[in-house]
Design a protein around this motif. Sequence first.
Motif, PDB file in Angstrom:
ATOM      1  N   SER A  15       0.846  -1.185   0.000  1.00  0.00           N
ATOM      2  CA  SER A  15       0.000   0.000   0.000  1.00  0.00           C
ATOM      3  C   SER A  15       0.886   1.242   0.000  1.00  0.00           C
ATOM      4  O   SER A  15       2.057   1.174   0.351  1.00  0.00           O
ATOM      5  CB  SER A  15      -0.894  -0.013   1.239  1.00  0.00           C
ATOM      6  OG  SER A  15      -0.103   0.104   2.392  1.00  0.00           O
ATOM      7  N   ARG A  72       0.528  -1.841  11.754  1.00  0.00           N
ATOM      8  CA  ARG A  72      -0.348  -2.964  12.094  1.00  0.00           C
ATOM      9  C   ARG A  72      -1.601  -2.478  12.807  1.00  0.00           C
ATOM     10  O   ARG A  72      -2.702  -2.951  12.552  1.00  0.00           O
ATOM     11  CB  ARG A  72       0.400  -3.968  12.966  1.00  0.00           C
ATOM     12  CG  ARG A  72       1.349  -4.847  12.194  1.00  0.00           C
ATOM     13  CD  ARG A  72       1.816  -6.015  13.028  1.00  0.00           C
ATOM     14  NE  ARG A  72       2.437  -5.616  14.279  1.00  0.00           N
ATOM     15  CZ  ARG A  72       3.726  -5.401  14.459  1.00  0.00           C
ATOM     16  NH1 ARG A  72       4.566  -5.550  13.451  1.00  0.00           N
ATOM     17  NH2 ARG A  72       4.198  -5.038  15.636  1.00  0.00           N
ATOM     18  N   CYS A  73      -1.444  -1.510  13.703  1.00  0.00           N
ATOM     19  CA  CYS A  73      -2.610  -0.973  14.418  1.00  0.00           C
ATOM     20  C   CYS A  73      -3.543  -0.237  13.465  1.00  0.00           C
ATOM     21  O   CYS A  73      -4.760  -0.315  13.599  1.00  0.00           O
ATOM     22  CB  CYS A  73      -2.159  -0.034  15.528  1.00  0.00           C
ATOM     23  SG  CYS A  73      -1.384  -0.896  16.903  1.00  0.00           S
ATOM     24  N   ALA A  75      -3.969  -0.912  10.363  1.00  0.00           N
ATOM     25  CA  ALA A  75      -4.582  -1.858   9.435  1.00  0.00           C
ATOM     26  C   ALA A  75      -5.711  -2.653  10.077  1.00  0.00           C
ATOM     27  O   ALA A  75      -6.502  -3.276   9.376  1.00  0.00           O
ATOM     28  CB  ALA A  75      -3.519  -2.824   8.904  1.00  0.00           C
ATOM     29  N   ARG A  76      -5.799  -2.624  11.416  1.00  0.00           N
ATOM     30  CA  ARG A  76      -6.874  -3.350  12.095  1.00  0.00           C
ATOM     31  C   ARG A  76      -8.215  -2.710  11.797  1.00  0.00           C
ATOM     32  O   ARG A  76      -8.323  -1.489  11.736  1.00  0.00           O
ATOM     33  CB  ARG A  76      -6.649  -3.325  13.602  1.00  0.00           C
ATOM     34  CG  ARG A  76      -5.826  -4.474  14.078  1.00  0.00           C
ATOM     35  CD  ARG A  76      -5.905  -4.575  15.561  1.00  0.00           C
ATOM     36  NE  ARG A  76      -4.720  -3.935  16.105  1.00  0.00           N
ATOM     37  CZ  ARG A  76      -4.602  -3.447  17.327  1.00  0.00           C
ATOM     38  NH1 ARG A  76      -5.590  -3.502  18.158  1.00  0.00           N
ATOM     39  NH2 ARG A  76      -3.489  -2.912  17.729  1.00  0.00           N
ATOM     40  N   PRO A  77      -9.259  -3.528  11.635  1.00  0.00           N
ATOM     41  CA  PRO A  77     -10.583  -2.942  11.409  1.00  0.00           C
ATOM     42  C   PRO A  77     -11.078  -2.234  12.666  1.00  0.00           C
ATOM     43  O   PRO A  77     -10.829  -2.676  13.786  1.00  0.00           O
ATOM     44  CB  PRO A  77     -11.457  -4.150  11.075  1.00  0.00           C
ATOM     45  CG  PRO A  77     -10.730  -5.326  11.602  1.00  0.00           C
ATOM     46  CD  PRO A  77      -9.273  -4.980  11.594  1.00  0.00           C
ATOM     47  N   VAL A  78     -11.776  -1.133  12.463  1.00  0.00           N
ATOM     48  CA  VAL A  78     -12.302  -0.346  13.564  1.00  0.00           C
ATOM     49  C   VAL A  78     -13.640  -0.945  13.990  1.00  0.00           C
ATOM     50  O   VAL A  78     -14.501  -1.187  13.144  1.00  0.00           O
ATOM     51  CB  VAL A  78     -12.491   1.123  13.127  1.00  0.00           C
ATOM     52  CG1 VAL A  78     -13.077   1.953  14.246  1.00  0.00           C
ATOM     53  CG2 VAL A  78     -11.183   1.700  12.655  1.00  0.00           C
ATOM     54  N   PRO A  79     -13.837  -1.195  15.276  1.00  0.00           N
ATOM     55  CA  PRO A  79     -15.133  -1.729  15.706  1.00  0.00           C
ATOM     56  C   PRO A  79     -16.239  -0.709  15.454  1.00  0.00           C
ATOM     57  O   PRO A  79     -16.030   0.499  15.588  1.00  0.00           O
ATOM     58  CB  PRO A  79     -14.944  -1.993  17.195  1.00  0.00           C
ATOM     59  CG  PRO A  79     -13.747  -1.230  17.606  1.00  0.00           C
ATOM     60  CD  PRO A  79     -12.917  -1.030  16.375  1.00  0.00           C
ATOM     61  N   GLU A  80     -17.406  -1.201  15.094  1.00  0.00           N
ATOM     62  CA  GLU A  80     -18.521  -0.324  14.755  1.00  0.00           C
ATOM     63  C   GLU A  80     -19.011   0.477  15.956  1.00  0.00           C
ATOM     64  O   GLU A  80     -19.275   1.637  15.866  1.00  0.00           O
ATOM     65  CB  GLU A  80     -19.676  -1.156  14.181  1.00  0.00           C
ATOM     66  CG  GLU A  80     -19.377  -1.728  12.820  1.00  0.00           C
ATOM     67  CD  GLU A  80     -19.161  -0.649  11.784  1.00  0.00           C
ATOM     68  OE1 GLU A  80     -19.859   0.372  11.808  1.00  0.00           O
ATOM     69  OE2 GLU A  80     -18.269  -0.832  10.939  1.00  0.00           O
TER      70      GLU A  80
END
Length: 118
Positions: A15, A72-73, A75-80
């Motif tokens: 990316s 890495r942080c 790239a983690r998905p964000v909780p809804e």
Amino acid sequence: MSGPSPRPEAPRATSPGQDSATDVIRWAAFSCVLVPVVLLWFGTSLAGATGTALGLAAVTAACRILLRQSERCAARPVPEERAPRGGPHHGRPHVRHHRAGVGAHRGGRHSGGNTPVG
């Protein structure tokens, strides 16, 4: 006269953010080599230049670790939905409540006033 035709750039596997991080690390590694060479060129001792190279390498390694960790942080998905944290406000924004009005209880001398002189 025809020269070689320009080839379109191949798509990168990384990316853009990761590519810029790699560039930063490459420039830092280059600096770890360049700075001691310049120091030697200007007459610094070999021990001083070696110490500088080791210090720069340590800082570069630490920055690389922190940069990779932040990638890495990110790239983690964000909780809804986040669960509200406990505490006195239960998820509401903190609002300060003042006991006195604006400007009350400020230090300094008071001119006039209701105190008797004497």
